[in-house]
Design a protein around this motif. Structure first.
Motif, mmCIF file in Angstrom:
data_model
loop_
_atom_site.group_PDB
_atom_site.id
_atom_site.type_symbol
_atom_site.label_atom_id
_atom_site.label_comp_id
_atom_site.label_asym_id
_atom_site.label_seq_id
_atom_site.Cartn_x
_atom_site.Cartn_y
_atom_site.Cartn_z
ATOM 1 N N ILE A 1 0.832 -1.555 -0.156
ATOM 2 C CA ILE A 1 -0.670 -0.120 0.185
ATOM 3 C C ILE A 1 1.003 1.414 0.178
ATOM 4 O O ILE A 1 0.659 2.377 -0.601
ATOM 5 N N TYR A 2 2.097 1.006 0.249
ATOM 6 C CA TYR A 2 2.932 2.173 0.933
ATOM 7 C C TYR A 2 3.823 2.563 -0.929
ATOM 8 O O TYR A 2 3.736 3.027 -1.254
ATOM 9 N N ASP B 1 2.570 1.643 -3.759
ATOM 10 C CA ASP B 1 1.517 1.722 -5.067
ATOM 11 C C ASP B 1 1.333 3.575 -4.154
ATOM 12 O O ASP B 1 1.253 4.523 -5.167
#
Length: 300
Positions: free
Chosen positions: A65-66, A68
């Protein structure tokens, strides 16, 4: 064309704003939080990019998530990094208290790693400046980073940061042997030199590196020493948060030097950049602010 090589991390800064950090076993409500692209090297490049200075950015981006988040926001900003790694990208939890002071808790991922092959294609290029941060040097791949940079052409500018004394001694000495410009704040200057006076600290560090030593003094501005003393007054600012202040000062100094400004003028310009950064949340200025800074550089 004058240019800078910037090597280091791009992370997701999880900005948490609150009145005051609680003590151990304490409890607190936050005011609000936000995600922002950050990282020492990114903060430097961010200034160079929006001040239209030529640079090469070596910054691995991971997955998750980070990762992306970082990829999408770098694309949005028009800042490119061609190195994509399979491992997870980390983040930095930035707790900002009401007086603007920050506390960091970092989760390091692949964005802090380094591989020598990343510099092979540009090893023959000549850069005016090569930026290194202490966080990457501290990592297990830090020695390979220093050895690779030693093969590059350009004046190294090294910002050890508050964890600089945790860098293994052999790596720190290897960096000093590159005769880098040192960029430190007052507390770091005293800690690295073992002195109890800022000017004596700068002189002692200069004796080891043989190069310019820049010491930022917060609202009091900055001084520098390379056998001659330079001083630039601080710029007044209403402090919102201090995240990225030192990194942006490096970026401002490099941008000014790449434009041909003298050391004292470059310090003054860097102070202005840094004062605007601490007066905003995160490290991103408005387009109007960037335009005014670009115009000031163009006049010089």
């Amino acid at each position: 064309m004058s240019s800078a090589l910037v090597i280091g991390s791009t992370v997701c800064d999880v900005m948490v704003y609150l009145d005051r950090l609680p003590s151990r076993e304490g409890d607190a409500h936050i005011d609000h939080q936000q995600w922002s692209v950050g990282g020492c090297a990114f903060n430097v490049v961010n200034i160079l990019h929006f001040l239209s200075q030529d640079y090469e950015f070596i910054s691995p981006v991971g997955s998750g998530i980070y990762g992306d988040f970082v990829k999408s926001h770098l694309k949005e900003l028009g800042i490119t990094s061609s190195i994509s790694l399979a491992g997870p990208n980390g983040c930095c939890y930035c707790f900002v208290e009401s007086d603007g002071e920050r506390t960091f808790l970092s989760d390091h991922g692949v964005e802090y790693s380094f591989q020598a092959e990343w510099l092979k294609e540009i090893a023959t290029e000549r850069f005016d400046y090569i930026y290194l941060c202490g966080l990457e040097v501290e990592e297990p791949t830090g020695l390979a980073l220093v050895e690779s940079v030693s093969q590059c052409q350009g004046q190294v500018i090294f910002a050890p940061g508050p964890r600089g004394l945790l860098i293994p001694t052999d790596r720190l000495e290897a960096i000093y042997d590159l005769h880098p410009i040192l960029h430190v704040n007052e507390a770091e200057a005293l800690a690295f030199s073992g002195c109890d006076d800022t000017r004596k600290a700068a002189e002692k560090l200069h004796q080891r590196t043989g190069q310019l030593v820049i010491v930022t003094l917060g609202e009091k501005g900055a001084i520098a020493y390379d056998g001659t003393w330079y001083q630039a007054a601080g710029q007044p600012a209403q402090v919102v948060d201090t995240v990225g202040a030192g990194d942006s000062h490096v970026g401002g100094f490099l941008a000014a030097r790449l434009r041909g400004l003298e050391i004292e003028e470059a310090l003054s310009f860097a102070n202005k950049v840094s004062s605007q950064i601490v007066a905003t949340k995160g490290v991103h200025l408005t387009q109007e602010q960037y335009q005014a800074l670009r115009a000031e550089l163009a006049q010089n």
